[in-house]
Scaffold this motif. Structure first.
Motif, PDB file in Angstrom:
ATOM      1  N   THR A   5       0.828  -1.200   0.000  1.00 21.83           N
ATOM      2  CA  THR A   5       0.000   0.000   0.000  1.00 21.83           C
ATOM      3  C   THR A   5       0.868   1.257   0.000  1.00 21.83           C
ATOM      4  O   THR A   5       2.080   1.193   0.251  1.00 21.83           O
ATOM      5  CB  THR A   5      -0.916   0.038   1.228  1.00 21.83           C
ATOM      6  OG1 THR A   5      -0.080   0.178   2.401  1.00 21.83           O
ATOM      7  CG2 THR A   5      -1.768  -1.226   1.346  1.00 21.83           C
ATOM      8  N   ASN A   6       0.236   2.388  -0.251  1.00 20.92           N
ATOM      9  CA  ASN A   6       0.935   3.669  -0.147  1.00 20.92           C
ATOM     10  C   ASN A   6       1.482   3.878   1.258  1.00 20.92           C
ATOM     11  O   ASN A   6       2.565   4.429   1.439  1.00 20.92           O
ATOM     12  CB  ASN A   6       0.008   4.827  -0.515  1.00 20.92           C
ATOM     13  CG  ASN A   6      -0.180   4.964  -2.004  1.00 20.92           C
ATOM     14  OD1 ASN A   6       0.737   4.721  -2.768  1.00 20.92           O
ATOM     15  ND2 ASN A   6      -1.369   5.336  -2.407  1.00 20.92           N
ATOM     16  N   ASP A   8       2.540   1.532   3.286  1.00 18.85           N
ATOM     17  CA  ASP A   8       3.752   0.709   3.392  1.00 18.85           C
ATOM     18  C   ASP A   8       4.956   1.440   2.799  1.00 18.85           C
ATOM     19  O   ASP A   8       6.038   1.459   3.395  1.00 18.85           O
ATOM     20  CB  ASP A   8       3.576  -0.627   2.669  1.00 18.85           C
ATOM     21  CG  ASP A   8       2.499  -1.504   3.275  1.00 18.85           C
ATOM     22  OD1 ASP A   8       2.279  -1.432   4.501  1.00 18.85           O
ATOM     23  OD2 ASP A   8       1.873  -2.260   2.509  1.00 18.85           O
ATOM     24  N   LEU A   9       4.777   2.017   1.621  1.00 18.90           N
ATOM     25  CA  LEU A   9       5.861   2.743   0.961  1.00 18.90           C
ATOM     26  C   LEU A   9       6.303   3.952   1.773  1.00 18.90           C
ATOM     27  O   LEU A   9       7.494   4.223   1.925  1.00 18.90           O
ATOM     28  CB  LEU A   9       5.434   3.176  -0.442  1.00 18.90           C
ATOM     29  CG  LEU A   9       5.165   2.051  -1.435  1.00 18.90           C
ATOM     30  CD1 LEU A   9       4.561   2.609  -2.716  1.00 18.90           C
ATOM     31  CD2 LEU A   9       6.442   1.285  -1.730  1.00 18.90           C
ATOM     32  N   PHE A  10       5.336   4.678   2.311  1.00 15.71           N
ATOM     33  CA  PHE A  10       5.676   5.849   3.104  1.00 15.71           C
ATOM     34  C   PHE A  10       6.403   5.441   4.378  1.00 15.71           C
ATOM     35  O   PHE A  10       7.353   6.108   4.798  1.00 15.71           O
ATOM     36  CB  PHE A  10       4.428   6.670   3.433  1.00 15.71           C
ATOM     37  CG  PHE A  10       4.750   7.891   4.256  1.00 15.71           C
ATOM     38  CD1 PHE A  10       5.414   8.967   3.688  1.00 15.71           C
ATOM     39  CD2 PHE A  10       4.419   7.945   5.591  1.00 15.71           C
ATOM     40  CE1 PHE A  10       5.739  10.082   4.450  1.00 15.71           C
ATOM     41  CE2 PHE A  10       4.738   9.046   6.354  1.00 15.71           C
ATOM     42  CZ  PHE A  10       5.399  10.117   5.777  1.00 15.71           C
ATOM     43  N   THR A  34      11.596   9.811  -7.259  1.00 16.15           N
ATOM     44  CA  THR A  34      10.341   9.104  -6.992  1.00 16.15           C
ATOM     45  C   THR A  34       9.319  10.072  -6.393  1.00 16.15           C
ATOM     46  O   THR A  34       9.668  11.087  -5.806  1.00 16.15           O
ATOM     47  CB  THR A  34      10.534   7.921  -6.023  1.00 16.15           C
ATOM     48  OG1 THR A  34      11.072   8.407  -4.794  1.00 16.15           O
ATOM     49  CG2 THR A  34      11.455   6.877  -6.591  1.00 16.15           C
ATOM     50  N   THR A  35       8.076   9.726  -6.560  1.00 14.40           N
ATOM     51  CA  THR A  35       6.988  10.503  -5.990  1.00 14.40           C
ATOM     52  C   THR A  35       6.405   9.713  -4.833  1.00 14.40           C
ATOM     53  O   THR A  35       6.102   8.532  -4.977  1.00 14.40           O
ATOM     54  CB  THR A  35       5.899  10.755  -7.048  1.00 14.40           C
ATOM     55  OG1 THR A  35       6.502  11.395  -8.166  1.00 14.40           O
ATOM     56  CG2 THR A  35       4.775  11.594  -6.495  1.00 14.40           C
ATOM     57  N   TYR A  36       6.246  10.354  -3.690  1.00 17.37           N
ATOM     58  CA  TYR A  36       5.669   9.690  -2.529  1.00 17.37           C
ATOM     59  C   TYR A  36       4.358  10.335  -2.138  1.00 17.37           C
ATOM     60  O   TYR A  36       4.253  11.567  -2.058  1.00 17.37           O
ATOM     61  CB  TYR A  36       6.625   9.713  -1.329  1.00 17.37           C
ATOM     62  CG  TYR A  36       7.509   8.499  -1.333  1.00 17.37           C
ATOM     63  CD1 TYR A  36       7.135   7.358  -0.671  1.00 17.37           C
ATOM     64  CD2 TYR A  36       8.678   8.493  -2.058  1.00 17.37           C
ATOM     65  CE1 TYR A  36       7.924   6.229  -0.701  1.00 17.37           C
ATOM     66  CE2 TYR A  36       9.483   7.379  -2.103  1.00 17.37           C
ATOM     67  CZ  TYR A  36       9.098   6.247  -1.420  1.00 17.37           C
ATOM     68  OH  TYR A  36       9.867   5.130  -1.460  1.00 17.37           O
ATOM     69  N   TYR A  37       3.392   9.498  -1.909  1.00 16.69           N
ATOM     70  CA  TYR A  37       2.086   9.933  -1.426  1.00 16.69           C
ATOM     71  C   TYR A  37       2.114   9.810   0.087  1.00 16.69           C
ATOM     72  O   TYR A  37       2.430   8.744   0.623  1.00 16.69           O
ATOM     73  CB  TYR A  37       0.995   9.041  -2.006  1.00 16.69           C
ATOM     74  CG  TYR A  37      -0.353   9.234  -1.365  1.00 16.69           C
ATOM     75  CD1 TYR A  37      -1.159  10.312  -1.711  1.00 16.69           C
ATOM     76  CD2 TYR A  37      -0.825   8.342  -0.411  1.00 16.69           C
ATOM     77  CE1 TYR A  37      -2.389  10.494  -1.123  1.00 16.69           C
ATOM     78  CE2 TYR A  37      -2.056   8.518   0.183  1.00 16.69           C
ATOM     79  CZ  TYR A  37      -2.833   9.596  -0.177  1.00 16.69           C
ATOM     80  OH  TYR A  37      -4.054   9.771   0.413  1.00 16.69           O
ATOM     81  N   PRO A  39      -0.016   9.420   3.183  1.00 20.87           N
ATOM     82  CA  PRO A  39      -1.411   9.071   3.479  1.00 20.87           C
ATOM     83  C   PRO A  39      -2.068  10.096   4.403  1.00 20.87           C
ATOM     84  O   PRO A  39      -1.401  10.693   5.244  1.00 20.87           O
ATOM     85  CB  PRO A  39      -1.302   7.711   4.182  1.00 20.87           C
ATOM     86  CG  PRO A  39       0.063   7.213   3.883  1.00 20.87           C
ATOM     87  CD  PRO A  39       0.922   8.416   3.647  1.00 20.87           C
ATOM     88  N   THR A  44      -6.073   6.600   7.549  1.00 23.22           N
ATOM     89  CA  THR A  44      -5.158   5.620   8.127  1.00 23.22           C
ATOM     90  C   THR A  44      -5.254   5.627   9.636  1.00 23.22           C
ATOM     91  O   THR A  44      -5.911   4.784  10.228  1.00 23.22           O
ATOM     92  CB  THR A  44      -3.701   5.889   7.678  1.00 23.22           C
ATOM     93  OG1 THR A  44      -3.357   7.233   7.969  1.00 23.22           O
ATOM     94  CG2 THR A  44      -3.509   5.596   6.216  1.00 23.22           C
TER      95      THR A  44
END
Length: 92
Positions: A5-6, A8-10, A34-37, A39, A44
């Motif tokens: 999920t976003n 997890d990446l964050f 890279t682009t980070y969202y 949450p 969340t």
């Protein structure tokens, strides 16, 4: 195996930059381009808090109303957030 999920990446990004020995160059080398969202709190952490409190206080009279006032949401929104927990508890 569940999908990444976003969130997890964050979390991975946050852990990397939180290290004491991480400098700007290391961050750029690892994540540059890279682009980070990031949450939102409401989708969340807030919903997790509501579910945790709901599960802790399940059976309490007026719980949905109490949670709706505490989190400034409608009772319907609280019901939507706690739907799976309510269904799981009603199965037993």
């Amino acid at each position: 195996m569940s999908a990444i999920t976003n969130l997890d990446l964050f979390e991975e990004f946050f852990k990397f930059i939180k290290k004491d020995d991480t400098d700007l160059e290391a961050v750029i080398k690892e994540f540059g381009g890279t682009t980070y969202y990031i949450p939102s709190y409401k989708t969340t952490l807030r919903n997790e808090e509501i579910l945790k409190e709901y599960k802790k206080c399940v059976g309490e009279i007026g719980l949905t109303k109490k949670l709706s006032k505490k989190y400034n949401l409608t009772e319907r929104q609280i019901q939507d957030i706690t739907k799976e927990a309510r269904q799981a508890s009603s199965l037993f």
